[in-house]
Design a protein around this motif. Sequence first.
Motif, mmCIF file in Angstrom:
data_model
loop_
_atom_site.group_PDB
_atom_site.id
_atom_site.type_symbol
_atom_site.label_atom_id
_atom_site.label_comp_id
_atom_site.label_asym_id
_atom_site.label_seq_id
_atom_site.Cartn_x
_atom_site.Cartn_y
_atom_site.Cartn_z
ATOM 1 N N PHE A 159 3.222 -6.379 2.018
ATOM 2 C CA PHE A 159 2.999 -4.987 2.419
ATOM 3 C C PHE A 159 3.756 -4.096 1.449
ATOM 4 C CE2 PHE A 159 6.914 -6.145 4.587
ATOM 5 C CZ PHE A 159 7.709 -5.015 4.488
ATOM 6 N N VAL A 160 3.371 -2.844 1.410
ATOM 7 C CA VAL A 160 4.057 -1.869 0.572
ATOM 8 C C VAL A 160 4.290 -0.610 1.402
ATOM 9 C CG1 VAL A 160 1.893 -0.929 -0.390
ATOM 10 C CG2 VAL A 160 4.043 -0.663 -1.663
ATOM 11 N N MET A 161 5.470 -0.022 1.230
ATOM 12 C CA MET A 161 5.812 1.252 1.855
ATOM 13 C C MET A 161 5.819 2.324 0.769
ATOM 14 S SD MET A 161 9.234 0.052 3.925
ATOM 15 C CE MET A 161 9.598 1.714 4.516
ATOM 16 N N ILE A 162 5.292 3.492 1.089
ATOM 17 C CA ILE A 162 5.314 4.604 0.135
ATOM 18 C C ILE A 162 5.685 5.871 0.901
ATOM 19 C CG2 ILE A 162 4.092 5.816 -1.696
ATOM 20 C CD1 ILE A 162 2.086 3.515 -1.784
ATOM 21 N N VAL A 191 7.701 4.233 -4.052
ATOM 22 C CA VAL A 191 7.147 2.931 -3.676
ATOM 23 C C VAL A 191 8.270 1.965 -3.337
ATOM 24 C CG1 VAL A 191 5.769 0.980 -4.481
ATOM 25 C CG2 VAL A 191 5.132 3.329 -5.149
ATOM 26 N N LYS A 192 8.145 1.302 -2.183
ATOM 27 C CA LYS A 192 9.121 0.300 -1.746
ATOM 28 C C LYS A 192 8.360 -1.022 -1.568
ATOM 29 C CE LYS A 192 10.576 4.219 0.949
ATOM 30 N NZ LYS A 192 11.724 4.794 0.302
ATOM 31 N N TYR A 193 8.549 -1.925 -2.535
ATOM 32 C CA TYR A 193 7.874 -3.222 -2.525
ATOM 33 C C TYR A 193 8.929 -4.281 -2.791
ATOM 34 C CZ TYR A 193 4.401 -6.833 -3.619
ATOM 35 O OH TYR A 193 3.637 -7.981 -3.623
ATOM 36 N N PHE A 194 8.970 -5.329 -1.977
ATOM 37 C CA PHE A 194 10.138 -6.207 -1.923
ATOM 38 C C PHE A 194 9.962 -7.540 -2.652
ATOM 39 C CE2 PHE A 194 10.140 -3.387 1.772
ATOM 40 C CZ PHE A 194 11.353 -2.748 1.591
ATOM 41 N N ASP A 248 10.872 1.067 -7.681
ATOM 42 C CA ASP A 248 12.120 0.336 -7.921
ATOM 43 C C ASP A 248 11.768 -1.116 -8.245
ATOM 44 O OD1 ASP A 248 14.660 1.912 -5.984
ATOM 45 O OD2 ASP A 248 12.675 2.714 -6.366
ATOM 46 N N PHE A 249 12.244 -1.604 -9.385
ATOM 47 C CA PHE A 249 12.028 -2.991 -9.787
ATOM 48 C C PHE A 249 13.370 -3.717 -9.861
ATOM 49 C CE2 PHE A 249 8.242 -0.974 -11.552
ATOM 50 C CZ PHE A 249 7.248 -1.921 -11.381
#
Length: 288
Positions: free
Chosen positions: A210-213, A225-228, A258-259
Motif C-alpha cells: 500500500f502507499v500513503m500520500i 509519498v509514504k511507501y515502506f 522518502d527513499f
Amino acid sequence: MEQVMNVKSLTIADYPALKKMDTGIEDDYVVRIFERLVTSDSHELFGLFQNGQMMAVGGYSLFGQNKFAMLGRLRSDRRFHMKGNATELLKPVVDQLKKDQRVRWIGANTHLGNLPARRVLEKLGIQQGTIIHYLTLKRPDLLTGHTPGPVWKPVHSLKRKRDLLTGLKENDLGTFPYECYYPFPFDEALFTDDYLQECSFFESPHQRRFVMIKNDTKKYDYSHVKYFWNDHYDQPGLFETILHHWNNNPDNVGCWIDFSDQGFKNIPELTAYDVQEPWILYGTWKKA
C-alpha cells in the motif's frame, strides 16, 4: 569582564534580537514565522544570549500526541561561530525535554554532510540512526525503468487505513515519514484519526503493498509519498498511483518521496527527480 551566556525561552519581544543576528540565511523562514513559533503549544524556540545579544537560536516541535520531540531551527550568528554556541544552547533544551513526562523520544534530522551539527548531537548523547534520501518527482515524462500498471484501489475506511499500518510486518524505510523533513520512529502515537483522514491510501491489487500520500507544505506544496518498501520500480502501478494523486492535486509542485539508502540505490535513472543531499535521523528513546 565577559558576561555569562544564558539560555531562555523566546517570546515575541525577542524578535528584534533575532533580526539582528547575522546567520547568512536569506529569507529565513524562522524569521517569517517567528510569532507563530513562539505562541504555539507544539513549538518552542530558545535563544542563547550574551550581553543582550542573541548568539544562537533553536528549539523543538512536538508530534504524535507530544510523544516525540524533534530538535531543529538551529541558527548561529556567523560572527561567533566555532565557540560551541550550538551545544551551549541545546543542552538545557534537551535537559528540559528529558524532564517532560509527555516526551518519550528526542531526536533531530540533519544533512549527512553537516558534520558540525552531527557533532553537537553526539555531544548531547543523541544517537545516530537512519540515512534518508529526499527526492521530488517533478518530471514524470523522464521517468524510466518502473513497472507500468493500473492505479491502485483507493482506501476510504479509517479502520482499513489503520489496519494496513498496524499490520505492517516489514519497513525497509526504517522510519515513519510523518511530514516532509520530519521522519520519526514507526509508532502508533502518530496515527491519529485526523492524520489518517487527511492521508490518501491506495492498496495494490494483490493487497501485499500500500502507499500513503498526504498533501504537505514546506514552502511549496507537495504530494508527500509514504511507501515502506524498496521495490518502488518493481511494483506494477505504483508510480501511476503516485502520479494519479498529483494529477488530482495540480497545485502541488511534485511528489516528494522518502527513499532508504538501498531504495535510492535501486533507482535506475535520476533525471525525473530533484535530488537533495542525503539526511540522517538522530534519536534517543528516554528510559522508562
